[in-house]
Design a protein around this motif. Structure first.
Motif, PDB file in Angstrom:
ATOM      1  N   UNK A 219       0.836  -1.201   0.000  1.00  0.00           N
ATOM      2  CA  UNK A 219       0.000   0.000   0.000  1.00  0.00           C
ATOM      3  C   UNK A 219       0.870   1.251   0.000  1.00  0.00           C
ATOM      4  N   UNK A 220       1.918   1.236   0.827  1.00  0.00           N
ATOM      5  CA  UNK A 220       2.854   2.363   0.836  1.00  0.00           C
ATOM      6  C   UNK A 220       3.507   2.526  -0.534  1.00  0.00           C
ATOM      7  N   UNK A 221       3.898   1.409  -1.140  1.00  0.00           N
ATOM      8  CA  UNK A 221       4.519   1.473  -2.470  1.00  0.00           C
ATOM      9  C   UNK A 221       3.548   2.058  -3.490  1.00  0.00           C
ATOM     10  N   UNK A 222       2.267   1.763  -3.332  1.00  0.00           N
ATOM     11  CA  UNK A 222       1.255   2.309  -4.236  1.00  0.00           C
ATOM     12  C   UNK A 222       1.141   3.824  -4.075  1.00  0.00           C
ATOM     13  N   UNK A 223       1.194   4.282  -2.820  1.00  0.00           N
ATOM     14  CA  UNK A 223       1.121   5.716  -2.568  1.00  0.00           C
ATOM     15  C   UNK A 223       2.353   6.419  -3.145  1.00  0.00           C
ATOM     16  N   UNK A 224       3.515   5.820  -2.976  1.00  0.00           N
ATOM     17  CA  UNK A 224       4.747   6.391  -3.530  1.00  0.00           C
ATOM     18  C   UNK A 224       4.637   6.486  -5.052  1.00  0.00           C
ATOM     19  N   UNK A 225       4.142   5.412  -5.680  1.00  0.00           N
ATOM     20  CA  UNK A 225       3.985   5.423  -7.138  1.00  0.00           C
ATOM     21  C   UNK A 225       3.003   6.511  -7.565  1.00  0.00           C
ATOM     22  N   UNK A 226       1.952   6.674  -6.796  1.00  0.00           N
ATOM     23  CA  UNK A 226       0.965   7.707  -7.107  1.00  0.00           C
ATOM     24  C   UNK A 226       1.582   9.096  -7.030  1.00  0.00           C
ATOM     25  N   UNK A 227       2.355   9.366  -5.975  1.00  0.00           N
ATOM     26  CA  UNK A 227       2.972  10.689  -5.809  1.00  0.00           C
ATOM     27  C   UNK A 227       4.014  10.964  -6.886  1.00  0.00           C
ATOM     28  N   UNK A 228       4.570   9.919  -7.434  1.00  0.00           N
ATOM     29  CA  UNK A 228       5.548  10.085  -8.513  1.00  0.00           C
ATOM     30  C   UNK A 228       4.865  10.237  -9.877  1.00  0.00           C
ATOM     31  N   UNK A 229       3.585   9.902  -9.946  1.00  0.00           N
ATOM     32  CA  UNK A 229       2.860   9.990 -11.216  1.00  0.00           C
ATOM     33  C   UNK A 229       2.593  11.451 -11.578  1.00  0.00           C
TER      34      UNK A 229
END
Length: 223
Positions: A76-86
């Protein structure tokens, strides 16, 4: 004690009328038709799958075993990181909902329920990104774990509603009186879901027992 042949007959009657073959579906039918309970079947045959096999319903077991994929907090944290990098116009909770759906990842509501307030989650994820960009020589175990995961490809723990229901009822046959979290975890089998998994899935220990038709075995609504 009802003979196994009669238990099998009830299962076969239910299956002839059913369109969904989960243990919980049988439980609803059994209550409406005054048939043997799901816990009775589990106790007599050892598991829901074995009861289905005894009734010659092996072809229905695949639908029973459809898995609910349980994503880890790290993913879930990795998903949030990916989202913020999008590349997004904004990085709001509302936009996170859209992005998670587009990526076929768990909902933003899951992020909030499991990780906390969006503002705090975003702050932590931004620190993970800053750590990665700075290539800091000082290791940060949490960030390293998060950065090692590709959202959507992380490991999954697999637990069906039927597996949860079966585990609770198997433990209920072993224990006497109220079923507490500590007692459940002490006697559950290693492959059975932990109390933590059940509480995350159903809201609380009390609600887990209520869901499994074991509300009379709870100590209180706050158990």
């Amino acid at each position: 004690m009802m003979p196994e042949s009669e238990l099998v007959a009830h299962l076969q009657t239910w299956a002839s009328q059913a369109s969904s073959f989960r243990l919980t579906d049988y439980g609803d039918w059994a209550r409406a038709n005054e048939a043997p309970s799901a816990s009775t079947l589990i106790l007599r045959f050892g598991s829901w799958s074995e009861a289905m096999r005894a009734a010659g319903l092996e072809d229905k077991i695949t639908s029973v075993r459809q898995q609910r994929r349980v994503i880890s907090n790290a993913e879930l944290w990795a998903s949030v990181v990916a989202y913020l990098r999008a590349d997004r116009k904004s990085h709001s909770f509302a936009d996170l909902k859209v992005w998670m759906q587009q990526q076929e990842l768990p909902s933003a509501a899951t992020v909030r329920a499991r990780l906390g307030k969006w503002s705090e989650v975003r702050d932590t994820a931004e620190k993970v990104i800053a750590y990665a960009d700075a290539q800091s020589p000082t290791p940060w175990e949490f960030a390293d774990e998060v950065l090692s995961i590709v959202p959507g490809e992380g490991p999954r723990r697999e637990h069906t509603d039927d597996a949860c229901y079966s585990a609770l009822h198997r433990v209920a046959t072993v224990l006497d009186g109220p079923i507490t979290v500590a007692q459940y975890d002490k006697v559950r089998a290693p492959a059975e879901p932990s109390s933590g998994v059940l509480m995350k899935r159903y809201g609380s220990w009390y609600e887990s027992l209520q869901w499994a038709d074991l509300g009379d075995r709870a100590t209180s609504a706050r158990a």
